[in-house]
Design a protein around this motif. Sequence first.
Motif, PDB file in Angstrom:
ATOM      1  N   ASN A 116      41.356  32.844  40.196  1.00  0.00           N
ATOM      2  CA  ASN A 116      40.219  33.770  40.108  1.00  0.00           C
ATOM      3  C   ASN A 116      39.011  33.104  39.463  1.00  0.00           C
ATOM      4  O   ASN A 116      37.863  33.364  39.840  1.00  0.00           O
ATOM      5  N   ILE A 125      45.354  33.811  37.625  1.00  0.00           N
ATOM      6  CA  ILE A 125      44.216  33.869  36.703  1.00  0.00           C
ATOM      7  C   ILE A 125      43.310  32.649  36.908  1.00  0.00           C
ATOM      8  O   ILE A 125      42.083  32.778  36.987  1.00  0.00           O
ATOM      9  N   ARG A 143      37.197  39.794  40.423  1.00  0.00           N
ATOM     10  CA  ARG A 143      38.032  39.378  41.555  1.00  0.00           C
ATOM     11  C   ARG A 143      39.131  40.393  41.815  1.00  0.00           C
ATOM     12  O   ARG A 143      39.500  40.647  42.960  1.00  0.00           O
ATOM     13  N   GLU A 144      39.661  40.984  40.754  1.00  0.00           N
ATOM     14  CA  GLU A 144      40.758  41.932  40.911  1.00  0.00           C
ATOM     15  C   GLU A 144      40.269  43.349  41.182  1.00  0.00           C
ATOM     16  O   GLU A 144      40.962  44.128  41.820  1.00  0.00           O
ATOM     17  N   GLY A 159      40.823  34.275  30.569  1.00  0.00           N
ATOM     18  CA  GLY A 159      40.792  35.111  31.763  1.00  0.00           C
ATOM     19  C   GLY A 159      41.881  36.164  31.807  1.00  0.00           C
ATOM     20  O   GLY A 159      41.759  37.165  32.528  1.00  0.00           O
ATOM     21  N   TYR A 168      42.248  39.810  33.964  1.00  0.00           N
ATOM     22  CA  TYR A 168      43.219  40.011  35.039  1.00  0.00           C
ATOM     23  C   TYR A 168      44.016  41.285  34.805  1.00  0.00           C
ATOM     24  O   TYR A 168      44.190  42.108  35.717  1.00  0.00           O
ATOM     25  N   ASN A 203      37.817  37.295  36.354  1.00  0.00           N
ATOM     26  CA  ASN A 203      39.093  37.938  36.662  1.00  0.00           C
ATOM     27  C   ASN A 203      38.938  39.445  36.856  1.00  0.00           C
ATOM     28  O   ASN A 203      39.585  40.026  37.732  1.00  0.00           O
TER      29      ASN A 203
END
Length: 272
Positions: free
Chosen positions: A235, A232, A54-55, A262, A266, A51
């Motif tokens: 991801n 979440i 990915r963010e 996760g 996030y 997370n």
Amino acid sequence: KLRYTPLQFRFLGIEEENSPYYKIFKEHDNINGMKVIIGELHSMLLPVVFNLKRENPNLRITYIMTDGGALPINFSKNVAYLKEKNLIQGTITFGQAFGGDYEAVNIYTALLGAKYILKSDITIITMGPGITGTGTKYGFTGIEQGNIIDATNTLGGTPVFIPRISFADKRSRHYGISHHSLTILNEIAKTKTYLFIPLFLEEDNKYIKTQIKSYEIDKKHNIVFMQNSKEILNNILHFNDIELTTMGRNIEQDKEFFITAGAPGYYCSKTL
């Protein structure tokens, strides 16, 4: 490490005088607000990192492994995966755990190493694979989370606690928020931490909130309920080339556990 056993061996600690980093520990005693995500089980590590990355792909992440589970870090296929994919900057093992990119004596110097040697934006701490539990209130190695929360606050960091949440575990003491997490938050940690709790089905949310009220967790810590369970989970599922399991259950069998793990990744990837 492995002191006073037939397998005792020497290592160069990042804190000692012969270390090229010795000066850091003479000059610094504060990690200046660095976010420290603290998990009980090793299986929480991947959902957090997935997370975070990915963010916010540019985040520098360090993994610190405690000695509450397996001692050699190379026992972990999760760590091998994260390093192979360049998802973490490096690893630190402390206590009797060994084999990290850097070795430290304790949690305090490990955190300082993450901040000033690896120059982390965020540090994640869990024990190695495995956990010792006895079915008693205090008899589990994950109780170390309380001390890690306090150490993070002592050094001026921002602790973020991952609650162990499951509705797939049939043991009543681990249903909803595990009794491990409740004990740590209610009794063991002496200072505040953040908790990010995703919202699930209405019945499950009610159960979790009742536990929080009963143990007065909301009076002691900063709790944020999150509506982002789907994001979440997505991801986590994006990284589909490694299987995630916890206590023998995969992500389909125990979604709440992995989404909860996760959640701080996030949120912390954005702001805190």
